[in-house]
Write an enzyme that holds these catalytic residues in place. Structure first.
Site, PDB file in Angstrom:
ATOM      1  N   HIS A   1       8.869   8.336   4.922  1.00 58.41           N
ATOM      2  CA  HIS A   1       7.395   8.080   4.454  1.00 58.41           C
ATOM      3  C   HIS A   1       7.413   6.515   4.243  1.00 58.41           C
ATOM      4  O   HIS A   1       8.142   5.751   4.322  1.00 58.41           O
ATOM      5  CB  HIS A   1       7.163   8.867   3.305  1.00 58.41           C
ATOM      6  CG  HIS A   1       8.171   8.586   1.926  1.00 58.41           C
ATOM      7  ND1 HIS A   1       7.817   7.296   1.300  1.00 58.41           N
ATOM      8  CD2 HIS A   1       9.195   9.218   1.381  1.00 58.41           C
ATOM      9  CE1 HIS A   1       8.715   7.249   0.536  1.00 58.41           C
ATOM     10  NE2 HIS A   1       9.485   8.362   0.408  1.00 58.41           N
TER      11      HIS A   1
ATOM     12  N   SER B   1       4.508   3.228   8.302  1.00 57.75           N
ATOM     13  CA  SER B   1       4.277   1.910   7.401  1.00 57.75           C
ATOM     14  C   SER B   1       5.677   1.592   7.030  1.00 57.75           C
ATOM     15  O   SER B   1       6.445   1.020   7.969  1.00 57.75           O
ATOM     16  CB  SER B   1       3.518   2.374   6.142  1.00 57.75           C
ATOM     17  OG  SER B   1       3.304   1.107   5.568  1.00 57.75           O
TER      18      SER B   1
ATOM     19  N   ASP C   1      -7.810   0.445  10.113  1.00 57.97           N
ATOM     20  CA  ASP C   1      -6.638   0.334   9.053  1.00 57.97           C
ATOM     21  C   ASP C   1      -6.944  -1.123   8.567  1.00 57.97           C
ATOM     22  O   ASP C   1      -6.707  -2.278   9.171  1.00 57.97           O
ATOM     23  CB  ASP C   1      -5.046   0.506   9.590  1.00 57.97           C
ATOM     24  CG  ASP C   1      -4.081   0.413   8.717  1.00 57.97           C
ATOM     25  OD1 ASP C   1      -4.163  -0.159   7.558  1.00 57.97           O
ATOM     26  OD2 ASP C   1      -2.962   0.869   9.015  1.00 57.97           O
TER      27      ASP C   1
ATOM     28  N   HIS D   1      -5.182   3.827   7.364  1.00 58.29           N
ATOM     29  CA  HIS D   1      -3.666   3.812   7.142  1.00 58.29           C
ATOM     30  C   HIS D   1      -3.360   5.244   6.710  1.00 58.29           C
ATOM     31  O   HIS D   1      -1.981   5.738   7.087  1.00 58.29           O
ATOM     32  CB  HIS D   1      -3.417   2.960   6.041  1.00 58.29           C
ATOM     33  CG  HIS D   1      -1.924   2.546   5.913  1.00 58.29           C
ATOM     34  ND1 HIS D   1      -1.344   1.674   6.854  1.00 58.29           N
ATOM     35  CD2 HIS D   1      -0.925   2.741   5.026  1.00 58.29           C
ATOM     36  CE1 HIS D   1       0.211   1.580   6.511  1.00 58.29           C
ATOM     37  NE2 HIS D   1       0.086   2.061   5.439  1.00 58.29           N
TER      38      HIS D   1
END
Length: 471
Positions: free
Chosen positions: A205, A279, A419, A447
């Site tokens: 994540h 990310s 984003d 995002h």
């Protein structure tokens, strides 16, 4: 038409000037507030815990030489730090931790420097290398931030430098569940049949998130064929969710990657695997792929961003009040004590905020994103933000070059067109370094909604990537 165009340009310039002026005033006040909060937290820490946590406000440089050799570079570079039998890679520590110029810090720095020059000239904080060149002269002079030194003293002294949890951290069962386990490993959510699984998939994540970002969106939408073919591993990164949140950790790239290896690859005997990362997780995914080039079958990166430390600070946290996402990012990046206050108000009381959210929305809103956002400590978020997001530029280019030259795996990049946190050009920069990478820009997605809201479609896309990589 010409008049309308001229009027539009004037309005744009006027708006920009107003934003600059308001931003200067607001962030000057925030500079002062953060400066004052530094002393407030030192007093609070001292009275509650009998000692205060070192912070990065001071520009003073100190070093320890009694327990080993420290090598750090001049002017922001870095070398290897060796203390006794343990080694810490100081190049993983971002200079943005202690070089965040502000009006207050510059004034106080000049004042302190002048006082030291006049009164305590003998307290110069220079660490000299113990190695000599052949003629007997000192090889170089180096400096290290005093906060890092204090944290290293705690780390290499093999004792917890501060209580767990700290008074400003949440001590609920969810946030501290890792303290009841004798194993210091990450929280791992695994699905799939171990006996029948042909390959494994690791999900990493992003910043201030948790494994729920995957398990609540993608895991329920994978086909039964995929679940019988692959073992799915979703982790909570070090310092987040239900994973350990050590107070003496610097949350460097090395620490994050080693914890993933120790928690997933080694105990589950993972030999062949795909990586899906979002990310911040993209940086860890690249590092992990380079460490295990023969094992990685595919790399799927969502909204990757890799630039120089100061570029990231200026690009993602430009010290502007508008747009609001820039204001929030600037506050998180530039202000150590203001961000600690936000963690104190939100993260420590996350159960209250979750209850209020469910009450206001009448339980119609799924709160897994809030849980991921709330369940971390300030120490973990602050150091991960600076040491991973801001401070890995010197390594990321080399990692991407290694993926291009040494790995044969398929590389796929997804990026939301809307984003505002990480611009789309960052994905095209990755493609420049890895020409075989395929970039897919998702229209009208940002995002978060690059996954949330299109999880069924994305699950099918991932399954197709895995099938093609296994052929």
């Amino acid at each position: 038409m010409a008049a309308m165009g001229k009027t539009k340009r004037v309005l744009i310039v006027t708006g920009r000037v107003i934003n600059e002026a308001v931003s200067f005033c607001v962030f000057s006040l925030l500079d002062l507030l953060d400066f004052l909060l530094c002393f407030v937290y030192k007093l609070a820490d001292f009275f509650i815990e009998a000692e205060w946590k070192p912070c990065y406000c001071s520009s003073g440089k100190e070093a320890i030489t009694c327990s080993g050799k420290i090598l750090v570079s001049e002017q922001g570079g870095s070398k290897v730090v060796c203390l006794s039998s343990t080694k810490l890679q100081l190049e993983e520590i971002s200079d943005t931790l202690y070089t965040r110029p502000s009006l207050v810090s510059e004034v106080s720095s000049l004042t302190v420097t002048e006082l030291k020059r006049l009164k305590v000239a003998d307290r110069t904080t220079i660490v000299q290398s113990c190695e000599k060149i052949k003629k007997g002269t000192v090889r170089s002079s180096f400096t290290v931030n005093s906060t890092i030194v204090e944290m290293l003293q705690g780390k290499f002294g093999r004792h917890q430098f501060h209580p767990i949890p700290r008074w400003s951290d949440c001590n609920c069962g969810f946030c501290t569940s890792w303290t009841s386990s004798s194993k210091e490993s990450l929280f791992v959510r695994a699905e799939g049949l171990k006996e029948k699984a042909r390959e494994d998939v690791l999900f990493i994540h992003g910043f201030i998130s948790s494994s729920a970002f995957w398990t609540e969106t993608l895991f329920p939408n994978f086909s039964s064929a995929a679940k019988s073919t692959y073992r799915l591993f979703a982790i909570d990164l070090l310092g987040f969710g239900r994973s350990p949140k050590p107070t003496d950790s610097l949350y460097t790239l090395r620490e994050h990657v080693e914890m993933i290896e120790r928690s997933v690859l080694e105990p589950h005997k993972v030999k062949s695997f795909h990586i899906v990362a979002h990310s911040l997780g993209c940086i860890l995914a690249l590092a992990l792929a380079v460490n295990h080039p023969a094992c990685v079958k595919s790399l799927t990166l969502l909204a990757p961003g890799a630039q120089s430390a100061q570029y990231v600070m200026r690009r993602l946290a430009p010290r502007r009040v508008w747009p609001l996402i820039a204001f929030g990012a600037s506050t998180a990046c530039w202000y150590e004590h203001i961000s600690r206050t936000i963690c104190l108000l939100i993260c420590k009381n996350h159960r209250l905020w979750e209850f209020l959210t469910k009450l206001v929305t009448r339980n119609r809103m799924r709160t897994f994103l809030l849980e991921g956002f709330f369940c971390h400590t300030h120490n973990a978020a602050w150091h991960t933000l600076h040491n991973i997001i801001c401070g890995t530029a010197s390594k990321i280019d080399a990692y991407m070059d290694a993926v291009r030259e040494q790995l044969k795996c398929q590389v796929t990049i997804f990026h939301g067109q809307d984003d505002e946190l990480i611009p789309v050009e960052c994905s095209y920069n990755v493609k420049t370094r890895i020409p075989r990478a395929r970039v897919k820009v998702i229209e009208k997605k940002d995002h978060i909604t690059i996954v949330v809201g299109r999880q069924k479609a994305f699950a099918r896309e991932l399954e197709e990537i895995w099938r093609n990589s296994s052929d």
